[in-house]
Design an enzyme around this catalytic site. Sequence first.
Site, PDB file in Angstrom:
ATOM      1  N   GLU A 269       0.783  -1.138   0.151  1.00 62.11           N
ATOM      2  CA  GLU A 269       0.067  -0.082  -0.097  1.00 62.11           C
ATOM      3  C   GLU A 269       0.943   1.309   0.012  1.00 62.11           C
ATOM      4  OE1 GLU A 269      -3.212  -0.335  -0.652  1.00 62.11           O
ATOM      5  OE2 GLU A 269      -3.043  -2.536  -0.256  1.00 62.11           O
ATOM      6  N   GLU A 298      -0.707  -0.462  -9.916  1.00 58.76           N
ATOM      7  CA  GLU A 298      -0.239  -1.928  -9.097  1.00 58.76           C
ATOM      8  C   GLU A 298       1.141  -2.044  -9.403  1.00 58.76           C
ATOM      9  OE1 GLU A 298      -2.481  -3.312  -7.262  1.00 58.76           O
ATOM     10  OE2 GLU A 298      -1.803  -5.173  -6.843  1.00 58.76           O
TER      11      GLU A 298
HETATM   12 ZN    ZN Z   1      -2.532  -3.124  -5.093  1.00 58.34          ZN
END
Ligand code: ZN
Length: 504
Positions: A269, A298
């Site tokens: 995160e 991502e």
């Molecule tokens: Zn992620």
Amino acid sequence: MESEPQELQELKRRLGEIRDLHRAAAVLSWDQQTYMPPGGAAARAEQLATLHRTAHTWFTSDEIGQLLEALRAPAAEWDYDSDEASLVRVTLRDYEKARRIPPALIAELARVSTLAYEAWVKAKATADFALFLPHLEKIVDLNIQIAEALGYQERLYDALLDQYEPEMKTAQVAALFEQLKAELVPIVKNIASQANPDGDAILRRPMDVQKQWDFGLSVLRDMGFDFNRGRQDKSVHPFTTSFSINDVRLTTRLDPNYFPTALFGTIHEGGHGLYEQGLSPTLERTGLDDGASLGIHESQSRLWENLIGRSRAFWTYYFPRLQQAFPEQMGDVELETFYQAINAVKPSFIRVEADEVTYNLHIMLRFELENDMLERRIPLRDLPEAWNAKMEAYLGIVPPNDALGVLQDVHWSGGMLGYFPTYSLGNLYSVQFFEKAKRDINGLLDQIAAGDFSELLKWLRQNIHQHGRKYTPAELVLKVTGKELAATDYIGYIKQKFGELYSL
Ligand code: ZN
């Protein structure tokens, strides 16, 4: 541009207000997942629906369309990379897409998803696919209608994928996945035959959760996450959200008996959070103040979590610190044993717990099934069998029940098809970016081994973060790495790292 056209000023004013609505909705849903008492759920759902509906109505208004039309020709003359030209170009694309979907269809998907989510929770708890099946039928139908409304040239899936990964095509994803599959399936088979079932036992030693929390925060601080412009809280499912470039929220979860959950979750995160904090301040409140795509977002979390957080260099610096924080649990462990444990490869049923080698095979299976569902090649009642057959073929294991199989993920119940590939694309982007960073930054791995991430963060900000949504993923990858997205760097990375760990 000498002076800003009046239409551009008016467009920015309106987009600023729309962005405010989205950010306010983000505050409400962050609160829902962190601090809200259960009793608040019904009111919160209404509030969120109102904000999203209002934002959508404002954005798809004729006035926004007229402003964009007036700016289309002049903007084509402006510098392509400028904030202004990018704003018009990207907003036109968003606007045209948003106008194509009838509002009634959006409302229907929201309604159906609420019921589908409830049914999915029950179905998963009792491993009973039949409970979820009628809801999934509706969700697939609605997604087909949305894809038809959005339009596509080659594959129906293109239209859905485009919502999460702009301009990415199904054929390109399929080609990348075929290459990955050809390389990864044999590697997984080879590793499975020599896997040590107790490989990660040392990671399951109980650890005080407050100390875990503190250790995670110290890593976040070293990574360069700015706590003046962000914070971390706890939630059941970790996520990152942002209310402004100057207010970025991370969450993590703590498991007293398995500390990698919190630590690698925090680093993951944190990678998303650094992206949000690194956006150019000039993009604030424009709608370009976000990641280029889910896959690019991502790539930032995976880069920090896997390429850095699961590397020897990283633990050369942090392992003595981990031993200091947890002398009882880690004092007798060798660095090399620890490194092997955090990189243990083992075919498993659950995607979110999968290691770096098997993870993409979980995604491929979903991508193939989603295409089969949307192009009506498979009756939905046969989905569990099709799922299990692919698990057997790719990972050599068959889930004992559907809770550990076809029912494990929340995405379909939320109405989202076309989302899964972005996870694997994130892995591919992350390695292609990191290889370039290693070429650009002298001694990068030595810096990491000294706990110094400053040059890497500067590189990420300059090359990726600051641009926000100005470029499509394909434009960004080409701009940063000088070549199109390919599977080569990723396959090379996996073979090198795990070839050494498992003597392949
Ligand atoms: Zn992620």
